[in-house]
Design a protein around this motif. Structure first.
Motif, PDB file in Angstrom:
ATOM      1  N   GLY A  57      -2.501  -3.105  -1.826  1.00 30.86           N
ATOM      2  CA  GLY A  57      -2.465  -2.522  -3.166  1.00 30.86           C
ATOM      3  C   GLY A  57      -1.723  -3.357  -4.182  1.00 30.86           C
ATOM      4  O   GLY A  57      -1.513  -2.928  -5.329  1.00 30.86           O
ATOM      5  N   THR A  60      -3.385  -4.422  -7.910  1.00 28.63           N
ATOM      6  CA  THR A  60      -3.274  -3.494  -9.035  1.00 28.63           C
ATOM      7  C   THR A  60      -1.817  -3.217  -9.397  1.00 28.63           C
ATOM      8  O   THR A  60      -1.438  -3.232 -10.570  1.00 28.63           O
ATOM      9  N   TYR A  61      -0.993  -2.972  -8.386  1.00 30.08           N
ATOM     10  CA  TYR A  61       0.427  -2.667  -8.625  1.00 30.08           C
ATOM     11  C   TYR A  61       1.146  -3.853  -9.263  1.00 30.08           C
ATOM     12  O   TYR A  61       1.903  -3.694 -10.239  1.00 30.08           O
ATOM     13  N   THR A 208       3.468   0.324  -3.624  1.00 28.02           N
ATOM     14  CA  THR A 208       2.246  -0.420  -3.294  1.00 28.02           C
ATOM     15  C   THR A 208       1.367   0.378  -2.354  1.00 28.02           C
ATOM     16  O   THR A 208       0.140   0.308  -2.430  1.00 28.02           O
ATOM     17  N   TYR A 211      -0.831   2.600  -4.289  1.00 29.43           N
ATOM     18  CA  TYR A 211      -2.004   1.906  -4.820  1.00 29.43           C
ATOM     19  C   TYR A 211      -2.954   1.468  -3.703  1.00 29.43           C
ATOM     20  O   TYR A 211      -4.147   1.253  -3.940  1.00 29.43           O
ATOM     21  N   VAL A 345      -4.651   5.482 -13.621  1.00 33.81           N
ATOM     22  CA  VAL A 345      -3.781   4.482 -12.979  1.00 33.81           C
ATOM     23  C   VAL A 345      -2.600   4.082 -13.869  1.00 33.81           C
ATOM     24  O   VAL A 345      -1.439   4.182 -13.448  1.00 33.81           O
ATOM     25  N   MET A 350      -1.567   8.701  -9.774  1.00 31.41           N
ATOM     26  CA  MET A 350      -2.210   8.111  -8.602  1.00 31.41           C
ATOM     27  C   MET A 350      -2.718   9.163  -7.615  1.00 31.41           C
ATOM     28  O   MET A 350      -3.686   8.937  -6.897  1.00 31.41           O
ATOM     29  N   THR A 354      -6.413   8.863  -6.446  1.00 30.38           N
ATOM     30  CA  THR A 354      -6.677   8.655  -5.023  1.00 30.38           C
ATOM     31  C   THR A 354      -7.572   9.753  -4.454  1.00 30.38           C
ATOM     32  O   THR A 354      -8.497   9.475  -3.682  1.00 30.38           O
TER      33      THR A 354
END
Length: 478
Positions: A57, A60-61, A208, A211, A345, A350, A354
């Motif tokens: 992740g 993106t993070y 992380t 994400y 996001v 999240m 998700t």
């Protein structure tokens, strides 16, 4: 750097990232045949799971955290090095697990699977998320241009028959690995030496993972299709699905690039608490992606039957049917990209984001189990489309109170009418002229003209629209 420039750079990046397979499709499809293409796609689908674990992740993070810290060099340096050290830790775990998996559980295609590990090595050194967070897409694009062109030349020189599948796999992997290494040259001016503690590295672990969870779900309905096709069907069916999927992703890059560009901008805007500005970005982004996604969706479905036979060869004729089924996913993913990547996001929602992806993953898995064995690539395509419908509907539910979708519905309606008319015209041309390159070129040119003509007519009728507003803005400049 402006959003427009970043959009164009990232559009180029996304297209180039997919362009090598697309440019080589007419050649590779005839040299490696569906069987060779399928073996590569199947083994590549396996390594993708380990690449996902390696990044955890962080793509993106890290992008988001760099965007937040970019105005303070010391804080930026500490953020970058601590996140990258975490990436190294999980990358080496992933590498170890992958080679154990290949040696002990991969009975067929073991050599190709081992060579796919080169792409996994590239993930270890990947720092493109750093430049995305800085909104510096130019460096990413120039890096990709060089290595994509170099690998393209190598493919045409060295890959000559089905036995050259090993060379093809090596070339594809090395283009990623060398690209990751070269990008590090540009990191140095942006960072300074800072002390990093063990604790500062692993403070990023939990976020992380947050994400990482949606990426697992995304992987299910982007990669699991090929894995399940290879397991339940044949590698030829994998090849047929894979090449239709590649064309879809090239078209998709045009509309999803804006979401990737907007993520750091939205994270920065939300971080400053400017919610009005953020909502304005969302509305404009949704309208723009809708304007682009609808003609691409109808256009791809309209040209598929004539385009695929001359482009890929008769061995891949079934890819046309797969492409027609997949084409509505362009519109669905354009909308879910705005709601997810640009809103949920960066706002830190999240859990909701998700959950929508897991809904899509579950739908995809169920449909795949039911349809892949009897229908092969067609069944996998239906599974992908069903998943995208589920994701978009779920995200609409979560953002219904925050984003006024009703504001863009009238424009969406006349974009759909314009796209529908375009589709009918394109199909008429295809049925009249048959499968040739000239037919496809005429279909594309006519389709663009018809769509834009009807959109502009609607905008004149309603006295509002993106194209008219842009013309007015340019005319008002001194």
């Amino acid at each position: 750097m402006s959003i427009k420039k970043n959009y164009l750079y990232n559009l180029a990046y996304q297209v180039l990232n997919m362009a090598l397979p697309l440019i080589t499709v007419p050649y590779i499809s005839r040299v490696l045949k569906p069987e060779g293409v399928g073996i590569y796609a199947y083994t590549n689908s396996i390594v993708q799971y380990f690449m996902l674990l390696a990044m955890l992740g962080i793509g993106t993070y890290g992008n988001k955290m760099v965007a937040i810290a970019r105005d303070n060099k010391e804080e930026l340096s500490r953020t970058f090095f601590s996140i990258f050290l975490l990436q190294l830790f999980f990358s080496f775990i992933s590498l170890s697990l992958y080679f154990v998996f290949v040696f002990y559980f991969f009975q067929e295609y073991k050599l190709i699977a081992l060579l796919q590990g080169i792409a996994l090595l590239a993930t270890v050194l990947d720092c493109s998320w750093f430049f995305s967070g800085l909104e510096d897409f130019k460096k990413i694009v120039t890096r990709n241009i060089f290595f994509k062109v170099l690998s393209l030349i190598a493919i045409f020189i060295f890959v000559k028959d089905p036995n050259d599948l090993t060379l093809y796999t090596i070339i594809m992997g090395l283009s990623l690995l060398l690209g990751s290494i070269v990008l590090w040259y540009y990191v140095k001016p942006h960072v300074a030496r800072v002390s990093i503690s063990f604790h500062s590295v692993f403070t990023h672990f939990k976020p992380t993972v947050v994400y990482f969870l949606p990426q697992i779900a995304t992987q299910v309905y982007f990669v699991l299709n090929k894995t399940m096709l290879g397991y339940f069907s044949t590698t030829s069916e994998v090849g047929i699905y894979d090449y239709a999927d590649k064309i879809l992703k090239i078209a998709l890059a045009i509309v999803t690039s804006l979401g990737i560009v907007m993520l750091p901008r939205m994270a920065n805007t939300f971080g400053k608490g400017d919610l009005d500005k953020a909502n304005e970005y969302i509305r404009k982004s949704l309208e723009f992606t809708t304007l682009l996604a609808i003609p691409i969706m109808f256009g791809l479905a309209g040209v598929a039957m004539e385009f695929v036979p001359w482009y890929m060869g008769e061995d891949f004729s079934l890819s046309a049917n797969v492409l027609v089924i997949l084409s509505p996913a362009i519109f669905l993913m354009a909308w879910s990209g705005v709601f997810g990547t640009q809103y949920l996001v960066p706002l830190g929602k999240m859990k909701q984001y998700t959950s929508t992806l897991y809904i899509g993953a579950i739908v995809n898995l169920i449909v795949n189990i039911i349809l892949i064995k009897p229908y092969g690539a067609i069944g996998a395509a239906i599974g992908t489309l069903a998943a995208e419908i589920a994701v978009t509907v779920a995200q609409l539910f979560f953002i219904r109170k925050d984003i006024k979708i009703i504001q863009v519905m009238p424009k969406t309606f006349y974009y759909l009418i314009s796209g529908g008319i375009m589709y009918l015209v394109v199909r008429y041309i295809g049925g009249l002229l048959g499968s040739t390159i000239m037919t496809t070129l005429l279909q594309v040119a006519t389709g663009i003209f018809v769509y834009l003509t009807f959109v502009i007519l609607f905008e004149i009728l309603f006295k509002d629209g993106l194209i008219m507003n842009e013309i007015k803005r340019r005319r008002s400049r001194p």
